[in-house]
Design a protein around this motif. Sequence first.
Motif, mmCIF file in Angstrom:
data_model
loop_
_atom_site.group_PDB
_atom_site.id
_atom_site.type_symbol
_atom_site.label_atom_id
_atom_site.label_comp_id
_atom_site.label_asym_id
_atom_site.label_seq_id
_atom_site.Cartn_x
_atom_site.Cartn_y
_atom_site.Cartn_z
ATOM 1 N N ASP A 117 -4.089 5.496 -8.663
ATOM 2 C CA ASP A 117 -4.454 6.662 -9.007
ATOM 3 C C ASP A 117 -3.806 8.039 -8.941
ATOM 4 O O ASP A 117 -2.423 7.947 -8.510
ATOM 5 N N SER A 166 -2.394 -1.260 -4.109
ATOM 6 C CA SER A 166 -3.486 0.468 -3.831
ATOM 7 C C SER A 166 -1.563 1.256 -3.841
ATOM 8 O O SER A 166 -0.490 1.097 -3.140
ATOM 9 N N ASP A 184 -1.552 5.647 -5.040
ATOM 10 C CA ASP A 184 -2.255 6.936 -5.091
ATOM 11 C C ASP A 184 -1.019 8.340 -5.023
ATOM 12 O O ASP A 184 -0.144 8.321 -3.737
ATOM 13 N N TYR A 232 0.873 -1.132 -0.158
ATOM 14 C CA TYR A 232 -0.330 -0.348 -0.248
ATOM 15 C C TYR A 232 1.081 1.514 -0.043
ATOM 16 O O TYR A 232 1.792 0.798 1.097
ATOM 17 N N SER A 289 -4.840 -2.809 -7.636
ATOM 18 C CA SER A 289 -6.608 -3.536 -8.015
ATOM 19 C C SER A 289 -6.846 -2.068 -7.793
ATOM 20 O O SER A 289 -7.760 -0.917 -7.914
ATOM 21 N N TRP A 290 -5.846 -0.898 -7.329
ATOM 22 C CA TRP A 290 -6.822 0.412 -6.610
ATOM 23 C C TRP A 290 -5.089 1.967 -7.776
ATOM 24 O O TRP A 290 -4.186 1.177 -7.213
#
Length: 384
Positions: free
Chosen positions: A379, A352, A354, A329, A376-377
Motif C-alpha cells: 500500500d 507486507s 505499507d 513485515y 503479497s501486500w
Amino acid sequence: MILVSGICQSDQQSLLLQMKNSLSYDSTSSVRLVQWNQSTDCCDMAGRVIGLDLSDESIYDGVDNSSCLFDLQHLRSLNLAFNSFNEAQIPSRLANLTNLTYLNLSNAGFEGQIPIEISSLTRLVTLDLSCYSWKAQLQLENPDLKVLVQNLSELRELYLDSVNISAHGNEWGQAFSSSLPNLQVLSLSYCYLSGPIHSSLADLQSLSVIRLDGNDLSSSVPEFLGYFPSLTILSLAHCGLFGKLSENIFKVSTLETLELSSNDLHHDSFPDFPQNNSLRTLMLHNTNLSGTLPHSIGNLKSLSKLDLGSCNFTGPLPTSMANLTQLEYLDLSANNFSGSIPSFNMSKSLNSLDLSHNVLTGGISSTDWEQLQDLSWVDLSFNF
C-alpha cells in the motif's frame, strides 16, 4: 501421551483404559486418542504414566472429579489444552497429582473460579490457564492471585492471559515478588489489572518474558524494565501508558520483541539503536513518539517485523533501512515521512509493505520489485 520403552504396570494400564473410555471426543478429529488401545505403550521404564498430552484432541463434555485421570498420581506433565470442556469448572481433584511440574489447561473451555487446590501443586514449574475465547472465562477471586501462587515457589512460567484477576498494581506485583523468586515468564494479558506497575516486580531478575497487554496500567513505563538482564520479550500494548519513553528500553541487548502499540507515549528525539541489537519485532503503532527516524535503525539487522504506523514521525526514511535484510513485515503508514523510498531489494522475505498516508515521492524501481518475490501486500496510497 509420552511414549517410551517400558511395560505399563497393570494398575496404570487399567486407569488409562478407564479414563479413555470415560472421555467424549470427536473420532474424526482426534489424533492420539483414536489410535490408542490396550497394546499402546505409554509408560516410563518403571511402568508408570508420567506424562499425558491430550491437547487438541476434540474432547468435549469435560473432565470431572470422578475421572480416573486423577488416580494417575505419578503424572509429572498434563496437557489438556485446546479442547471443548463446555464451560466446566476446573476439577478440584487436580490436587491429587502432587508430582506435576507441568500443567496446561489453556483454551480448554473451562470457566468459573480457579480452584484453590492448584495452589497445593508445589512442584509446578509451568502453569498455563490462559484463554483467548470470549465464550468462557476463568476468574481469581477466592482464592485470589496471592493465595494461588503463595506455595508455587518452583514456578518458572506463568500464563494467565484473559483470566479475570482484577487486582491493583501493588497487589499483583507483590504477590509475584514475594512468592515466585525464580519466575522467568509472566504472561497476564487482558486480566483486568490496574496500575501502576509496582516496583517490587524489579526483584524478579530472572524474568525473560513480560506480557501485560490490554490492562489499564495508567502510568508511565517504569525505568526498571530496562534493567532486567535476560529480558527477551516486553509486550505492553493497549495499556494506557503515557509519558516519555525511556531510552533504556531500546538498549536492552537481549530484547527480541518490544510491543508498546496504542499507548500515549512520546519521545522528542527517537533514541539511537546500538550495534548488535537483538530486536526481531518492534511494534510502536499509534503512539506519539514523533521526531525523525535515526540512521541507526539500520543496526536492527535481525528485525523481521517493524510497525511504526501512526507515530507522528517526520523527515526522510533513512537509507540505512536497506540493511534490514530479515524484514518480513513493514508498516510506516500514517506518518509524515518525506523524500524517496529507500531500497528494500535485500529484504527478500518481505511480504507486507505499507507506506501509505505519508508525503513520500518517487517510487520503487522495477529492479527492487523483482527481488521481492514473497511480497503479497503493498500500500503506497496517499503519497506524492
